[in-house]
Scaffold this motif. Sequence first.
Motif, short mmCIF file in Angstrom:
data_model
loop_
_atom_site.label_atom_id
_atom_site.label_comp_id
_atom_site.label_asym_id
_atom_site.label_seq_id
_atom_site.Cartn_x
_atom_site.Cartn_y
_atom_site.Cartn_z
N ARG A 250 0.84 -1.20 0.00
CA ARG A 250 0.00 0.00 0.00
C ARG A 250 0.87 1.24 0.00
N PRO A 252 0.82 5.57 0.80
CA PRO A 252 0.05 6.63 1.46
C PRO A 252 -0.39 7.70 0.46
N ILE A 253 -1.21 7.26 -0.51
CA ILE A 253 -1.55 8.15 -1.63
C ILE A 253 -3.04 8.11 -1.93
N ASN A 301 -11.72 11.43 -4.13
CA ASN A 301 -10.98 10.52 -5.02
C ASN A 301 -11.67 10.43 -6.38
N TYR A 303 -10.76 9.24 -10.71
CA TYR A 303 -9.85 8.75 -11.75
C TYR A 303 -10.31 9.18 -13.14
N GLU B 23 -12.05 8.78 3.32
CA GLU B 23 -12.47 7.38 3.39
C GLU B 23 -13.41 7.10 4.57
N LEU B 44 -2.47 5.88 5.51
CA LEU B 44 -2.75 4.91 4.46
C LEU B 44 -4.24 4.91 4.16
N ARG B 45 -4.57 5.12 2.90
CA ARG B 45 -5.97 5.21 2.51
C ARG B 45 -6.23 4.27 1.35
N GLU B 46 -7.45 3.75 1.31
CA GLU B 46 -7.86 3.02 0.13
C GLU B 46 -7.88 4.03 -1.03
N ASN B 47 -7.41 3.59 -2.17
CA ASN B 47 -7.38 4.50 -3.32
C ASN B 47 -7.83 3.74 -4.56
N PRO B 48 -9.02 3.12 -4.50
CA PRO B 48 -9.40 2.21 -5.58
C PRO B 48 -9.82 2.94 -6.85
#
Lengths: 415, 109
Positions: A250, A252-253, A301, A303, B23, B44-48
């Motif tokens: 993982r 940290p992003i 978030n 994309y 999150e 730390l993050r989920e980044n899906p």
Amino acid sequence: MKRYSVFAVAREALRQHQGWERAWPNAEPKARYDAIIVGAGGHGLATAYYLGRNHGIRNVAIIEKGWLGGGNTGRNTTIIRSNYLQDPSAAIYEKARSLFETLSQELNYNVMFSPRGVMMLAQTQHEIRGYKRTAMANSLQGVTTEFISPARVKELVPIINLEGPRYPVLGALWQPRGGTARHDAVAWGYARACAAMGMDIIQKCEVTGVSQKDGKVTGISTTRGDIACDKLGIVVAGHSGVMANHAGFRLPIESVALQALVSEPIKPCMDVVVMANTVHGYMSQSDKGEMVIGGGTDGFNNYTQRGSFHHIEETVRALNETFPMISRLKMLRQWGGIVDMTGDRSPIISKTPLGNCFVNCGWGTGGFKAIPGSGWAMAELMAKGEPGPLALEFNMWRFKEGKFIDESVAAGVAH
Amino acid sequence: MLTLTCPYCGVAAEETELTAGGEAHLKRFGPGSSDDDLETYLFLRENPKGVHFERWRHSFGCGKWFLAARDTNTLEVFGTYPAQSKAPPKPIKDAITAKRPGWSWREFK
């Protein structure tokens, strides 16, 4: 590779330009490489270039999901500066800026570096104190910047309005050797130089998995077959989280959308870059005459390579006060890029939990300016297996240790 | 433009009425926890690229926090639910499964 020169132009002019060759060939993947770089953007190509130039590693493939330079390298506002507060940041961004000075000559490709000067406006008392501090830090770091008065700002940027009711201009941090470069040309120049060293640039090839054995990387799976490698460099900006997932660790992003836009082209009116961090906007004029405007990121978030409309509205509204003449300009194009944000808004150039797998990411909203320095540091890390002085403090474990390189606090905004 | 329906006041709120809160379903760690746990909680993050669960606040409305299920790649919204939920309720999960069979996220703790 034939060199570009005035003589080549003259020679080709005499034969209807029939003799120009492709800048780089479209390579087919081989079964194995010494090193694979995932991501043929500026940072990935620069990493490959310095692997060959500085460390003699030339059996290298650069794998790209889309087309070369089609991600954030083609989606930024081309600003180059190194006026950072923290020492590790100033070191790597100044390395990058100084490499830009001679990059056209080195690559034999005109990247149109234009050290026209970068100005960061102080529009609050807090910013005045912050920028004075940065100017002093810069003088210790060997980066030439100075804090200038509103009168000097007006002299450099005659179209600016100093007396805005909400955001008056109280001074500015001025870096005279900052500026802009042609973003595509940086990617193309590095690509051509990489191809000339015998490296393979493989486009339209998406990585679907990372294979490993005994905790070390052995290769990658792609949409064009499996490729073995000794070392793997992940340099994919917004998709770093996706690649890290393939490799089994993982980062940290978080990935968010950042937007920019350009106006219709107008006659030359501003020959420096102006950044206004309080209002989250920055502006410069391209060689074509367009006003290039950058804004803020979305808060969630994303994309999709497009951002929310209200961010553009906010940016342009705020810049209108500082630059009243842009109020009647038509905006021609808007675009978004997916930027990889870390907790301290500084990049990661690091070893990873997977052996011989290295990552270069987290450049967030300010990666273009760092391309040569980032490639230099990443190449050193990949070649030696250990970070050099430029990359040392940008490791991915700094968050656990509390050793932040806290530019988000230093700049007040993402940068 | 992103539109989320607030599960409390029922308003279909557009993005400028809302504040993104990162999150959802984080497990919190404080003093006395290990370095790993604290790092995971803070950074730390989920980044899906796909199905994601987030906290949102209806800032310029009823002011309440709520949770939303969303696709980060298409900006599609699967539904919103109260902030007190330990995990997404079944209708939300079903709505996601209907459109994204085989979806996964980290464990809900």
